[in-house]
Design a protein around this motif. Structure first.
Motif, PDB file in Angstrom:
ATOM      1  N   ILE A  38      -3.112   9.023   6.145  1.00 28.86           N
ATOM      2  CA  ILE A  38      -2.174  10.122   5.916  1.00 28.86           C
ATOM      3  C   ILE A  38      -2.480  11.279   6.851  1.00 28.86           C
ATOM      4  O   ILE A  38      -1.585  11.833   7.493  1.00 28.86           O
ATOM      5  CB  ILE A  38      -2.213  10.577   4.444  1.00 28.86           C
ATOM      6  N   GLN A  39      -3.745  11.654   6.938  1.00 23.77           N
ATOM      7  CA  GLN A  39      -4.143  12.783   7.783  1.00 23.77           C
ATOM      8  C   GLN A  39      -3.825  12.527   9.256  1.00 23.77           C
ATOM      9  O   GLN A  39      -3.484  13.449   9.992  1.00 23.77           O
ATOM     10  CB  GLN A  39      -5.632  13.076   7.612  1.00 23.77           C
ATOM     11  N   GLN A  40      -3.910  11.268   9.675  1.00 21.81           N
ATOM     12  CA  GLN A  40      -3.637  10.918  11.072  1.00 21.81           C
ATOM     13  C   GLN A  40      -2.167  10.579  11.303  1.00 21.81           C
ATOM     14  O   GLN A  40      -1.786  10.200  12.407  1.00 21.81           O
ATOM     15  CB  GLN A  40      -4.516   9.730  11.484  1.00 21.81           C
ATOM     16  N   ARG A  41      -1.375  10.684  10.246  1.00 19.75           N
ATOM     17  CA  ARG A  41       0.048  10.334  10.302  1.00 19.75           C
ATOM     18  C   ARG A  41       0.254   8.900  10.817  1.00 19.75           C
ATOM     19  O   ARG A  41       1.152   8.607  11.602  1.00 19.75           O
ATOM     20  CB  ARG A  41       0.829  11.333  11.145  1.00 19.75           C
ATOM     21  N   ASP A  42      -0.613   8.020  10.351  1.00 19.71           N
ATOM     22  CA  ASP A  42      -0.600   6.606  10.728  1.00 19.71           C
ATOM     23  C   ASP A  42       0.151   5.830   9.650  1.00 19.71           C
ATOM     24  O   ASP A  42      -0.425   5.391   8.659  1.00 19.71           O
ATOM     25  CB  ASP A  42      -2.037   6.102  10.872  1.00 19.71           C
ATOM     26  N   MET A  43       1.458   5.691   9.831  1.00 19.12           N
ATOM     27  CA  MET A  43       2.290   5.057   8.807  1.00 19.12           C
ATOM     28  C   MET A  43       1.895   3.596   8.575  1.00 19.12           C
ATOM     29  O   MET A  43       1.863   3.137   7.437  1.00 19.12           O
ATOM     30  CB  MET A  43       3.768   5.147   9.192  1.00 19.12           C
ATOM     31  N   ALA A  44       1.595   2.862   9.634  1.00 15.70           N
ATOM     32  CA  ALA A  44       1.205   1.460   9.465  1.00 15.70           C
ATOM     33  C   ALA A  44      -0.118   1.365   8.702  1.00 15.70           C
ATOM     34  O   ALA A  44      -0.285   0.504   7.832  1.00 15.70           O
ATOM     35  CB  ALA A  44       1.093   0.771  10.815  1.00 15.70           C
ATOM     36  N   GLY A  45      -1.054   2.248   9.026  1.00 21.30           N
ATOM     37  CA  GLY A  45      -2.332   2.257   8.327  1.00 21.30           C
ATOM     38  C   GLY A  45      -2.175   2.624   6.864  1.00 21.30           C
ATOM     39  O   GLY A  45      -2.824   2.053   5.985  1.00 21.30           O
ATOM     40  N   MET A  46      -1.303   3.588   6.583  1.00 26.56           N
ATOM     41  CA  MET A  46      -1.048   3.978   5.202  1.00 26.56           C
ATOM     42  C   MET A  46      -0.380   2.839   4.438  1.00 26.56           C
ATOM     43  O   MET A  46      -0.757   2.522   3.318  1.00 26.56           O
ATOM     44  CB  MET A  46      -0.165   5.219   5.138  1.00 26.56           C
ATOM     45  N   GLU A  47       0.595   2.217   5.072  1.00 28.39           N
ATOM     46  CA  GLU A  47       1.301   1.108   4.419  1.00 28.39           C
ATOM     47  C   GLU A  47       0.337  -0.019   4.056  1.00 28.39           C
ATOM     48  O   GLU A  47       0.445  -0.614   2.988  1.00 28.39           O
ATOM     49  CB  GLU A  47       2.407   0.583   5.336  1.00 28.39           C
ATOM     50  N   ALA A  48      -0.635  -0.268   4.925  1.00 31.16           N
ATOM     51  CA  ALA A  48      -1.601  -1.335   4.669  1.00 31.16           C
ATOM     52  C   ALA A  48      -2.454  -1.053   3.432  1.00 31.16           C
ATOM     53  O   ALA A  48      -2.963  -1.979   2.804  1.00 31.16           O
ATOM     54  CB  ALA A  48      -2.494  -1.529   5.887  1.00 31.16           C
ATOM     55  N   THR A  49      -2.590   0.221   3.056  1.00 35.12           N
ATOM     56  CA  THR A  49      -3.382   0.563   1.873  1.00 35.12           C
ATOM     57  C   THR A  49      -2.547   0.591   0.601  1.00 35.12           C
ATOM     58  O   THR A  49      -3.090   0.753  -0.484  1.00 35.12           O
ATOM     59  CB  THR A  49      -4.064   1.938   2.038  1.00 35.12           C
ATOM     60  N   ILE A  50      -1.231   0.420   0.725  1.00 34.60           N
ATOM     61  CA  ILE A  50      -0.349   0.511  -0.440  1.00 34.60           C
ATOM     62  C   ILE A  50       0.166  -0.851  -0.890  1.00 34.60           C
ATOM     63  O   ILE A  50       0.235  -1.128  -2.072  1.00 34.60           O
ATOM     64  CB  ILE A  50       0.856   1.437  -0.141  1.00 34.60           C
ATOM     65  N   SER A  52       0.741  -5.286   0.140  1.00 34.74           N
ATOM     66  CA  SER A  52       0.500  -6.454   0.991  1.00 34.74           C
ATOM     67  C   SER A  52       1.820  -7.174   1.277  1.00 34.74           C
ATOM     68  O   SER A  52       1.830  -8.202   1.935  1.00 34.74           O
ATOM     69  CB  SER A  52      -0.479  -7.403   0.312  1.00 34.74           C
ATOM     70  N   GLN A  53       2.917  -6.611   0.783  1.00 33.93           N
ATOM     71  CA  GLN A  53       4.248  -7.177   1.002  1.00 33.93           C
ATOM     72  C   GLN A  53       4.687  -6.926   2.441  1.00 33.93           C
ATOM     73  O   GLN A  53       4.161  -6.038   3.111  1.00 33.93           O
ATOM     74  CB  GLN A  53       5.247  -6.569   0.023  1.00 33.93           C
ATOM     75  N   PRO A  54       5.670  -7.664   2.942  1.00 35.53           N
ATOM     76  CA  PRO A  54       6.101  -7.485   4.334  1.00 35.53           C
ATOM     77  C   PRO A  54       6.792  -6.145   4.604  1.00 35.53           C
ATOM     78  O   PRO A  54       6.815  -5.683   5.737  1.00 35.53           O
ATOM     79  CB  PRO A  54       7.055  -8.648   4.587  1.00 35.53           C
ATOM     80  N   GLU A  55       7.343  -5.502   3.579  1.00 34.64           N
ATOM     81  CA  GLU A  55       8.040  -4.239   3.777  1.00 34.64           C
ATOM     82  C   GLU A  55       7.682  -3.254   2.673  1.00 34.64           C
ATOM     83  O   GLU A  55       7.337  -3.646   1.560  1.00 34.64           O
ATOM     84  CB  GLU A  55       9.558  -4.445   3.768  1.00 34.64           C
ATOM     85  N   LEU A  56       7.789  -1.968   3.015  1.00 44.46           N
ATOM     86  CA  LEU A  56       7.552  -0.906   2.045  1.00 44.46           C
ATOM     87  C   LEU A  56       8.612   0.159   2.255  1.00 44.46           C
ATOM     88  O   LEU A  56       8.774   0.673   3.356  1.00 44.46           O
ATOM     89  CB  LEU A  56       6.162  -0.289   2.252  1.00 44.46           C
ATOM     90  N   ASP A  57       9.363   0.463   1.221  1.00 43.78           N
ATOM     91  CA  ASP A  57      10.354   1.534   1.283  1.00 43.78           C
ATOM     92  C   ASP A  57       9.669   2.850   0.955  1.00 43.78           C
ATOM     93  O   ASP A  57       8.945   2.955  -0.042  1.00 43.78           O
ATOM     94  CB  ASP A  57      11.491   1.307   0.286  1.00 43.78           C
ATOM     95  N   LEU A  58       9.890   3.837   1.796  1.00 43.31           N
ATOM     96  CA  LEU A  58       9.359   5.175   1.568  1.00 43.31           C
ATOM     97  C   LEU A  58      10.502   6.173   1.568  1.00 43.31           C
ATOM     98  O   LEU A  58      11.420   6.069   2.376  1.00 43.31           O
ATOM     99  CB  LEU A  58       8.368   5.572   2.669  1.00 43.31           C
ATOM    100  N   ILE A  59      10.436   7.134   0.680  1.00 43.18           N
ATOM    101  CA  ILE A  59      11.380   8.240   0.670  1.00 43.18           C
ATOM    102  C   ILE A  59      10.543   9.518   0.758  1.00 43.18           C
ATOM    103  O   ILE A  59       9.728   9.782  -0.118  1.00 43.18           O
ATOM    104  CB  ILE A  59      12.259   8.254  -0.584  1.00 43.18           C
ATOM    105  N   PHE A  60      10.712  10.242   1.837  1.00 42.25           N
ATOM    106  CA  PHE A  60       9.941  11.439   2.092  1.00 42.25           C
ATOM    107  C   PHE A  60      10.556  12.642   1.386  1.00 42.25           C
ATOM    108  O   PHE A  60      11.704  12.594   0.964  1.00 42.25           O
ATOM    109  CB  PHE A  60       9.859  11.703   3.607  1.00 42.25           C
ATOM    110  N   PRO A  61       9.779  13.729   1.232  1.00 40.63           N
ATOM    111  CA  PRO A  61      10.298  14.913   0.533  1.00 40.63           C
ATOM    112  C   PRO A  61      11.604  15.457   1.106  1.00 40.63           C
ATOM    113  O   PRO A  61      12.392  16.038   0.380  1.00 40.63           O
ATOM    114  CB  PRO A  61       9.165  15.934   0.678  1.00 40.63           C
ATOM    115  N   ASN A  62      11.833  15.216   2.401  1.00 40.31           N
ATOM    116  CA  ASN A  62      13.074  15.709   3.006  1.00 40.31           C
ATOM    117  C   ASN A  62      14.250  14.749   2.792  1.00 40.31           C
ATOM    118  O   ASN A  62      15.330  14.966   3.284  1.00 40.31           O
ATOM    119  CB  ASN A  62      12.877  15.962   4.495  1.00 40.31           C
ATOM    120  N   GLY A  63      14.000  13.672   2.032  1.00 41.78           N
ATOM    121  CA  GLY A  63      15.049  12.710   1.725  1.00 41.78           C
ATOM    122  C   GLY A  63      15.179  11.573   2.715  1.00 41.78           C
ATOM    123  O   GLY A  63      15.957  10.643   2.492  1.00 41.78           O
ATOM    124  N   LYS A  64      14.413  11.610   3.798  1.00 44.28           N
ATOM    125  CA  LYS A  64      14.478  10.525   4.787  1.00 44.28           C
ATOM    126  C   LYS A  64      13.933   9.250   4.174  1.00 44.28           C
ATOM    127  O   LYS A  64      12.879   9.223   3.568  1.00 44.28           O
ATOM    128  CB  LYS A  64      13.677  10.885   6.036  1.00 44.28           C
TER     129      LYS A  64
END
Length: 66
Positions: A38-50, A52-64
């Motif tokens: 998170i601190q490094q803004r490494d989305m792939a690294g963060m996803e790997a910690t959340i 093990s599925q092939p995809e992860l849906d994220l919704i950011f505070p700005n709605g993206k």
């Protein structure tokens, strides 16, 4: 006022739930990896910690949605 780190709270919850020392250590390592990503803004690294599925849906505070 007393402040606790998220790591301290998470480890206390694990201990209260009967987690073994090795489970707690594994969780602490995964949490440290997650926070570093998170601190490094490494989305792939963060996803790997959340998930093990092939995809992860994220919704950011700005709605993206990714």
């Amino acid at each position: 006022m007393v402040f606790f780190s998220s790591t301290s709270v998470a480890l206390a919850l694990l201990a209260a739930n009967g987690a073994s020392a090795s489970e707690s250590a594994a969780f602490e390592a995964a949490l440290a990896q997650h926070i570093a990503a998170i601190q490094q803004r490494d989305m792939a690294g963060m996803e790997a910690t959340i998930t093990s599925q092939p995809e992860l849906d994220l919704i950011f505070p700005n709605g993206k949605h990714t």
